[in-house]
Design an enzyme around this catalytic site. Structure first.
Site, PDB file in Angstrom:
ATOM      1  N   ASP A 138       0.848  -1.195   0.000  1.00 34.23           N
ATOM      2  CA  ASP A 138       0.000   0.000   0.000  1.00 34.23           C
ATOM      3  C   ASP A 138       0.886   1.248   0.000  1.00 34.23           C
ATOM      4  O   ASP A 138       1.797   1.369   0.830  1.00 34.23           O
ATOM      5  CB  ASP A 138      -0.857  -0.047   1.283  1.00 34.23           C
ATOM      6  CG  ASP A 138      -1.962   0.974   1.294  1.00 34.23           C
ATOM      7  OD1 ASP A 138      -2.431   1.372   0.209  1.00 34.23           O
ATOM      8  OD2 ASP A 138      -2.393   1.357   2.410  1.00 34.23           O
TER       9      ASP A 138
ATOM     10  N   ASP B  29       2.780   4.926  -5.564  1.00 36.48           N
ATOM     11  CA  ASP B  29       2.019   6.159  -5.403  1.00 36.48           C
ATOM     12  C   ASP B  29       2.892   7.354  -5.767  1.00 36.48           C
ATOM     13  O   ASP B  29       3.644   7.871  -4.941  1.00 36.48           O
ATOM     14  CB  ASP B  29       1.516   6.265  -3.963  1.00 36.48           C
ATOM     15  CG  ASP B  29       0.711   7.534  -3.731  1.00 36.48           C
ATOM     16  OD1 ASP B  29       0.608   8.353  -4.677  1.00 36.48           O
ATOM     17  OD2 ASP B  29       0.198   7.719  -2.618  1.00 36.48           O
TER      18      ASP B  29
ATOM     19  N   HIS C 261      -7.727  10.021   3.803  1.00 34.11           N
ATOM     20  CA  HIS C 261      -7.289   9.045   4.801  1.00 34.11           C
ATOM     21  C   HIS C 261      -7.621   9.476   6.233  1.00 34.11           C
ATOM     22  O   HIS C 261      -7.747  10.666   6.512  1.00 34.11           O
ATOM     23  CB  HIS C 261      -5.777   8.822   4.684  1.00 34.11           C
ATOM     24  CG  HIS C 261      -5.394   8.123   3.423  1.00 34.11           C
ATOM     25  ND1 HIS C 261      -4.843   8.769   2.344  1.00 34.11           N
ATOM     26  CD2 HIS C 261      -5.513   6.824   3.044  1.00 34.11           C
ATOM     27  CE1 HIS C 261      -4.628   7.901   1.370  1.00 34.11           C
ATOM     28  NE2 HIS C 261      -5.028   6.712   1.761  1.00 34.11           N
TER      29      HIS C 261
ATOM     30  N   HIS D 269      -9.174   4.929  -2.301  1.00 30.02           N
ATOM     31  CA  HIS D 269      -8.478   4.968  -1.011  1.00 30.02           C
ATOM     32  C   HIS D 269      -9.334   5.756  -0.030  1.00 30.02           C
ATOM     33  O   HIS D 269     -10.356   6.338  -0.396  1.00 30.02           O
ATOM     34  CB  HIS D 269      -7.112   5.653  -1.173  1.00 30.02           C
ATOM     35  CG  HIS D 269      -6.082   4.754  -1.760  1.00 30.02           C
ATOM     36  ND1 HIS D 269      -5.009   4.301  -1.059  1.00 30.02           N
ATOM     37  CD2 HIS D 269      -5.993   4.181  -2.988  1.00 30.02           C
ATOM     38  CE1 HIS D 269      -4.284   3.508  -1.827  1.00 30.02           C
ATOM     39  NE2 HIS D 269      -4.856   3.420  -3.012  1.00 30.02           N
TER      40      HIS D 269
ATOM     41  N   SER E 281     -12.781   4.476   4.706  1.00 29.54           N
ATOM     42  CA  SER E 281     -13.395   4.078   5.973  1.00 29.54           C
ATOM     43  C   SER E 281     -14.635   4.929   6.200  1.00 29.54           C
ATOM     44  O   SER E 281     -14.675   6.107   5.820  1.00 29.54           O
ATOM     45  CB  SER E 281     -12.401   4.280   7.137  1.00 29.54           C
ATOM     46  OG  SER E 281     -11.518   3.187   7.203  1.00 29.54           O
TER      47      SER E 281
ATOM     48  N   ILE F  85      -9.722   0.080   3.233  1.00 26.91           N
ATOM     49  CA  ILE F  85     -10.224   0.367   4.581  1.00 26.91           C
ATOM     50  C   ILE F  85      -9.156   0.009   5.609  1.00 26.91           C
ATOM     51  O   ILE F  85      -8.727  -1.138   5.693  1.00 26.91           O
ATOM     52  CB  ILE F  85     -11.533  -0.428   4.839  1.00 26.91           C
ATOM     53  CG1 ILE F  85     -12.636   0.106   3.914  1.00 26.91           C
ATOM     54  CG2 ILE F  85     -11.948  -0.324   6.314  1.00 26.91           C
ATOM     55  CD1 ILE F  85     -13.880  -0.734   3.847  1.00 26.91           C
ATOM     56  N   ASP F  86      -8.741   0.999   6.351  1.00 24.71           N
ATOM     57  CA  ASP F  86      -7.755   0.801   7.417  1.00 24.71           C
ATOM     58  C   ASP F  86      -8.266   1.416   8.723  1.00 24.71           C
ATOM     59  O   ASP F  86      -8.334   0.748   9.754  1.00 24.71           O
ATOM     60  CB  ASP F  86      -6.418   1.447   6.990  1.00 24.71           C
ATOM     61  CG  ASP F  86      -5.306   1.169   7.978  1.00 24.71           C
ATOM     62  OD1 ASP F  86      -5.544   0.463   8.979  1.00 24.71           O
ATOM     63  OD2 ASP F  86      -4.172   1.656   7.768  1.00 24.71           O
ATOM     64  N   SER F  87      -8.672   2.675   8.660  1.00 25.31           N
ATOM     65  CA  SER F  87      -9.058   3.381   9.898  1.00 25.31           C
ATOM     66  C   SER F  87     -10.188   2.673  10.653  1.00 25.31           C
ATOM     67  O   SER F  87     -10.190   2.647  11.892  1.00 25.31           O
ATOM     68  CB  SER F  87      -9.484   4.817   9.589  1.00 25.31           C
ATOM     69  OG  SER F  87      -8.411   5.534   9.044  1.00 25.31           O
TER      70      SER F  87
HETATM   71  P1  13P Z   1      -8.872   4.903   5.550  1.00 22.22           P
HETATM   72  O1  13P Z   1      -7.980   5.763   6.391  1.00 22.22           O
HETATM   73  O2  13P Z   1     -10.110   5.606   5.163  1.00 22.22           O
HETATM   74  O3  13P Z   1      -9.155   3.574   6.195  1.00 22.22           O
HETATM   75  O4  13P Z   1      -8.076   4.591   4.168  1.00 22.22           O
HETATM   76  C1  13P Z   1      -7.166   3.530   4.089  1.00 22.22           C
HETATM   77  C2  13P Z   1      -6.376   3.561   2.844  1.00 22.22           C
HETATM   78  O5  13P Z   1      -6.670   4.233   1.881  1.00 22.22           O
HETATM   79  C3  13P Z   1      -5.186   2.685   2.790  1.00 22.22           C
HETATM   80  O6  13P Z   1      -4.449   2.884   1.633  1.00 22.22           O
HETATM   81  O1  G3H Z   2      -3.219   4.987   3.472  1.00 23.27           O
HETATM   82  C1  G3H Z   2      -2.674   4.792   4.564  1.00 23.27           C
HETATM   83  C2  G3H Z   2      -2.962   3.547   5.295  1.00 23.27           C
HETATM   84  O2  G3H Z   2      -4.039   3.737   6.161  1.00 23.27           O
HETATM   85  C3  G3H Z   2      -1.747   3.053   5.996  1.00 23.27           C
HETATM   86  O3  G3H Z   2      -1.451   3.840   7.087  1.00 23.27           O
HETATM   87  O4  G3H Z   2       0.979   4.285   6.776  1.00 23.27           O
HETATM   88  O5  G3H Z   2      -0.124   4.546   9.025  1.00 23.27           O
HETATM   89  O6  G3H Z   2       0.258   2.275   8.034  1.00 23.27           O
HETATM   90  P1  G3H Z   2       0.004   3.739   7.761  1.00 23.27           P
HETATM   91 ZN    ZN Z   3      -4.518   4.900   0.879  1.00 27.48          ZN
END
Ligand code: 13P
Ligand code: G3H
Ligand code: ZN
Length: 336
Positions: free
Chosen positions: A94, A116, A190, A234, A237, A278-280
């Site tokens: 990612d 990216d 993000h 991206h 969330s 989705i990460d957050s």
């Molecule tokens: P969120 O912060 O909305 O979860 O996005 C995650 C993301 O785009 C990871 O690349």
């Molecule tokens: O787009 C970002 C992702 O949520 C990854 O976050 O770089 O803090 O692991 P991070």
């Molecule tokens: Zn992202």
């Protein structure tokens, strides 16, 4: 040099093709530790969904690149042990920001990478992406690129304003870079604070923020220019209020956290958007489980006691995404 095919992983080509034509999106969930990985695989295997395991540069620094790669290899066997006999799991870098990082991931056994270059000038973005594509394609690893800038923190570059992807650039960019999928900017960002309060309206009853809609007009223009081409979102969330409320109830402080409404993501999934990141939301579900358990049980000190609750909250969240938002349930090529 490890080939991802020997690890039981797949690249994203076939899963994206089916997702675009079937009107759903593949979940791309970030992981940094065991509990997140267990939750992702449990939810996706139970619901027979293809899944993309995302590893960021920060995740590699936190958990160790070798360890994460072996965890992903183990995930394939874990999925099978859960009765998912033909899992489709991609291991994806990612927000890769250099050719060297992309090469390292390809060599380690990743099946998909993102380069990216969105913060670079247009021609530099094409050049960097092209170089990564040339290397990755030698090993049948698929490449995601990004055009347009998301607001918020991305690749350690903080951007105050988002710059929507320009539809007039996408044909030239995808042709000359050779990328397999394209992340675009249509208003997502993000983190857990996707919009400033002044960009939103407020629900008079609950006081909660109502975010502005995504730029579906831009998405439709891009789809018209690149029919059937895999598009990625991206920053998707939705920041579920239930986890924010638990966190705030048990000592946290997340005022005015706001995400992308799920109905907008559902609508996007039905279009050429075939990967949703989705990460957050995982971070929120996890933190809610930990805070609640420790607040209710000050005597606990075994990480398994609160880890279990956090994991269950994440499983619940991932399942809801797959079933109700992305629509990828029962979309394995072979669900037997
Ligand atoms: P969120 O912060 O909305 O979860 O996005 C995650 C993301 O785009 C990871 O690349
Ligand atoms: O787009 C970002 C992702 O949520 C990854 O976050 O770089 O803090 O692991 P991070
Ligand atoms: Zn992202």
């Amino acid at each position: 040099m490890v080939n991802y095919k020997d690890l039981g992983l797949v690249n994203t080509r076939e899963m994206f093709k089916r997702a675009v034509s079937g009107g759903y999106a593949i979940p791309a969930f970030n992981f940094n530790n065991l509990e997140q990985l267990q939750a992702i695989i449990t939810a996706s295997s139970t619901l027979k969904s293809p899944v993309i395991l995302q590893v960021s540069k920060g995740a590699r620094a936190y958990a160790n690149p070798i360890l994460l790669r072996y965890m992903a290899q183990g995930a394939v066997e874990f999925a099978k042990s859960l009765g998912c006999h033909h899992p489709e799991i991609a291991l994806h870098l990612d927000h890769g920001d250099t050719f060297e990082l992309v090469k390292d991931c390809v060599d380690l056994g990743f099946s998909s990478v993102m380069i990216d270059g969105s913060s670079k000038p247009y021609e530099e973005n094409i050049e960097l992406t092209r170089k990564c594509v040339e290397y990755a394609h030698k090993y049948d690893v698929t490449v995601e690129a990004e055009l347009g800038v998301l607001a918020g923190v991305e690749d350690e570059v903080a951007s105050e304003e988002s710059h929507y992807t320009k539809p007039e650039e996408v044909i030239d960019f995808s042709k000359r870079s050779g990328c397999d999928s394209l992340a675009i900017s249509i208003g997502t960002s993000h983190g857990a604070y996707k919009f400033k309060p002044e960009q939103c309206t407020r629900d008079p009853k609950t006081g909660r923020l109502i975010p502005p809609p995504l730029a579906f007009n831009v998405l439709h223009e891009i789809e018209k220019k690149l029919p059937g081409f895999p598009i990625v979102l991206h920053g998707s969330s939705s920041v579920p209020q239930k986890y924010v409320d638990i966190i705030n109830k048990y000592g946290g402080k997340l005022p005015d956290a706001v995400g992308i409404p799920e109905d907008q993501l559902r609508k996007a999934s039905k279009s050429a958007v075939c990967k949703i990141n989705i990460d957050s939301d995982s971070r929120l579900a996890y933190t809610a489980g930990v805070r609640e358990t420790l607040a209710n049980h000050p005597e606990y000190f075994d990480p398994r006691q609160y880890g279990k609750v956090a994991r269950n909250y994440m499983i619940e969240m991932y399942e809801e995404k797959i079933k109700d938002v992305l629509g990828s349930e029962n979309k394995l090529a072979n669900c037997d």
